[in-house]
Enzyme design. Structure first.
Site, short mmCIF file in Angstrom:
data_model
loop_
_atom_site.label_atom_id
_atom_site.label_comp_id
_atom_site.label_asym_id
_atom_site.label_seq_id
_atom_site.Cartn_x
_atom_site.Cartn_y
_atom_site.Cartn_z
N LYS A 66 0.85 -1.19 0.00
CA LYS A 66 0.00 0.00 0.00
C LYS A 66 0.88 1.24 0.00
O LYS A 66 1.94 1.25 0.63
CB LYS A 66 -0.88 0.01 1.26
CG LYS A 66 -2.14 0.83 1.12
CD LYS A 66 -3.19 0.11 0.30
CE LYS A 66 -4.37 0.97 -0.02
NZ LYS A 66 -5.39 0.24 -0.78
N GLY A 170 -25.40 2.60 -0.84
CA GLY A 170 -24.25 3.32 -1.42
C GLY A 170 -24.28 3.18 -2.93
O GLY A 170 -23.98 2.12 -3.46
N GLY A 172 -22.38 4.63 -5.36
CA GLY A 172 -21.20 5.30 -5.91
C GLY A 172 -20.71 4.59 -7.15
O GLY A 172 -21.49 3.97 -7.87
P1 NAD Z 1 -17.67 5.92 -4.01
O1 NAD Z 1 -17.08 6.95 -3.15
O2 NAD Z 1 -17.73 6.13 -5.48
O3 NAD Z 1 -19.15 5.58 -3.52
C1 NAD Z 1 -19.54 5.48 -2.20
C2 NAD Z 1 -21.00 5.92 -2.14
O4 NAD Z 1 -21.49 5.65 -0.83
C3 NAD Z 1 -21.21 7.40 -2.40
O5 NAD Z 1 -22.27 7.58 -3.30
C4 NAD Z 1 -21.53 7.97 -1.02
O6 NAD Z 1 -22.40 9.10 -1.07
C5 NAD Z 1 -22.20 6.79 -0.37
N1 NAD Z 1 -22.17 6.78 1.09
C6 NAD Z 1 -21.21 7.22 1.93
N2 NAD Z 1 -21.56 7.00 3.21
C7 NAD Z 1 -22.76 6.40 3.19
C8 NAD Z 1 -23.63 5.91 4.20
N3 NAD Z 1 -23.32 5.99 5.50
N4 NAD Z 1 -24.78 5.33 3.82
C9 NAD Z 1 -25.12 5.23 2.50
N5 NAD Z 1 -24.33 5.68 1.50
C10 NAD Z 1 -23.17 6.25 1.84
O7 NAD Z 1 -16.85 4.58 -3.69
P2 NAD Z 1 -16.79 3.25 -4.55
O8 NAD Z 1 -15.58 3.28 -5.40
O9 NAD Z 1 -18.11 2.97 -5.18
O10 NAD Z 1 -16.50 2.18 -3.41
C11 NAD Z 1 -17.51 1.74 -2.53
C12 NAD Z 1 -16.93 0.77 -1.50
O11 NAD Z 1 -16.35 -0.34 -2.18
C13 NAD Z 1 -15.83 1.34 -0.62
O12 NAD Z 1 -15.90 0.74 0.64
C14 NAD Z 1 -14.57 0.90 -1.33
O13 NAD Z 1 -13.47 0.82 -0.44
C15 NAD Z 1 -14.99 -0.47 -1.81
N6 NAD Z 1 -14.22 -0.94 -2.96
C16 NAD Z 1 -14.21 -0.24 -4.13
C17 NAD Z 1 -13.47 -0.70 -5.20
C18 NAD Z 1 -13.47 0.03 -6.53
O14 NAD Z 1 -13.05 -0.55 -7.53
N7 NAD Z 1 -13.93 1.27 -6.59
C19 NAD Z 1 -12.73 -1.89 -5.09
C20 NAD Z 1 -12.78 -2.60 -3.88
C21 NAD Z 1 -13.51 -2.11 -2.82
#
Ligand code: NAD
Length: 335
Positions: A66, A170, A172
């Site tokens: 990391k 969520g 996102g």
């Molecule tokens: P992102 O920031 O694009 O999306 C997160 C979403 O969750 C946002 O829309 C935000 O408004 C919402 N959110 C935040 N707090 C919240 C809550 N308490 N209740 C409801 N919604 C809430 O992030 P992402 O890239 O979509 O990743 C989401 C999760 O998946 C994270 O935990 C990330 O570590 C994990 N993850 C992502 C990837 C990837 O490829 N992006 C890979 C492995 C793990």
């Protein structure tokens, strides 16, 4: 652990290499605010260990690492200093001579990887135009859907999402894509996000919108956490009504003993580091001799479903939790 103050930006850059048993350590570069370097080092160590297990359980030829670019509270970088920090970080990575390969993470983007690539060759997740694997989110989402199907199969005897009720918390980069894929596969969606601007799009797609708290405890077939970590704890788990959970969020369990609590309540939980490995699987394809190929990346991502079925089988055979079974599988792969 390598800590180095960047000569261009004056910021501290950190790389933690947890394991290179299976291959070069891979893990994203996080640009994040910490009170002090000790907190940043702790975070890098913890996250690098997580990457070792994620790659090992997926059977990838990668270790765990990391990177961190340390910001101080209240510190805002202008474009020039941000670029300087990324170049400094690349130089730190280069000094490790390939034992660590970086990628994007919280606070960094695919475009930032192009800047880092100016001072090191050990960078992945470059844009598709530069021959890289691009945004990992679509593959993470695809992997989560394979994990959901494997979980449905185990919980209900049928992997198809058709007619199943699903709560996605969520919306996102990953959650929205998971919801769209499930919708296309015939599932009925209940969705939530703290960002209320997402409501209009969700409702236009015919999904039911609710608050995150209500979505977490809704009586649906599967709960899909796609926001923050730590959502499953001794307070939330007793209130859950879904018999199965599989989502993208990292570190969903507030502590490891929550896995036992889930088992006592007969709630099937897909270990997050198995379910959300699609992004890293995609990056691993970029590092293969033939270079990146999206078709191969899709096929590899589908294997997440098979890994999870194996984890569920092992857990049932040994009378343990899926967390214990997934950790044991990762350890076996590390031997
Ligand atoms: P992102 O920031 O694009 O999306 C997160 C979403 O969750 C946002 O829309 C935000 O408004 C919402 N959110 C935040 N707090 C919240 C809550 N308490 N209740 C409801 N919604 C809430 O992030 P992402 O890239 O979509 O990743 C989401 C999760 O998946 C994270 O935990 C990330 O570590 C994990 N993850 C992502 C990837 C990837 O490829 N992006 C890979 C492995 C793990």
């Amino acid at each position: 652990m390598y800590v180095r103050r960047g000569p261009r930006s004056g910021l501290f850059t950190i790389v933690a290499v947890h394991s290179t048993v299976r291959g070069p350590s891979l893990g994203g570069c996080r640009m994040w605010t910490y009170d002090d370097n000790r907190a940043a080092v702790r975070d890098a160590l913890r996250l690098s260990e997580g990457m070792t297990y994620k790659s090992a359980v997926a059977g990838l030829p990668l270790g765990g690492g990391k990177g961190v670019i340390v910001l101080r509270p209240g510190e805002e970088l202008d474009a020039r200093r941000r670029r300087a920090a990324l170049l400094d970080f690349g130089e730190t990575v280069e000094r490790l001579r390939g034992t660590y390969v970086t990628a994007e993470d919280v606070g960094t983007s695919t475009r930032d990887m192009t800047v880092i690539a100016k001072t090191t060759g050990h960078v992945s997740g470059l844009s598709r135009r530069s021959g890289g694997s691009g945004d990992p989110s679509p593959f993470t989402a695809l992997g989560v859907v394979h994990a959901i199907e494997a979980t449905l199969e185990r919980a209900f005897g049928d992997p198809s999402p058709r007619g199943r009720t699903v709560a996605v918390v969520g919306l996102g980069h990953v959650g929205l894509r998971v919801a769209k894929l499930l919708h296309r596969a015939g599932a009925e969606l209940l969705v939530a996000d703290i960002d209320r601007t997402k409501r209009a799009e969700a409702e236009a797609l015919g999904w039911r919108w609710t608050t995150p708290a209500k979505a977490m405890t809704a009586a649906v077939d599967v709960l899909v956490p796609c926001a923050l970590g730590g959502v499953l704890d001794h307070e939330s788990v007793p209130r859950l009504q879904a018999p199965a959970i599989a989502g993208a969020a990292n570190n969903q369990l507030a502590s490891a003993d929550v896995a036992d609590l889930l088992r006592e309540r007969e709630i099937l939980w897909a270990p997050d580091f198995v379910a959300n490995a699609g992004g890293i699987v995609n990056i691993a394809v970029e590092l293969e001799p033939g270079g990146y190929d999206p078709t191969r990346a899709k096929a590899r991502t589908a294997e997440i479903g098979d890994t999870l079925r194996r984890v569920y089988d092992d857990a049932a055979a040994a009378g343990t939790t899926p967390l214990a079974a997934a950790t044991a599988l990762a350890r076996r792969n590390l031997r």
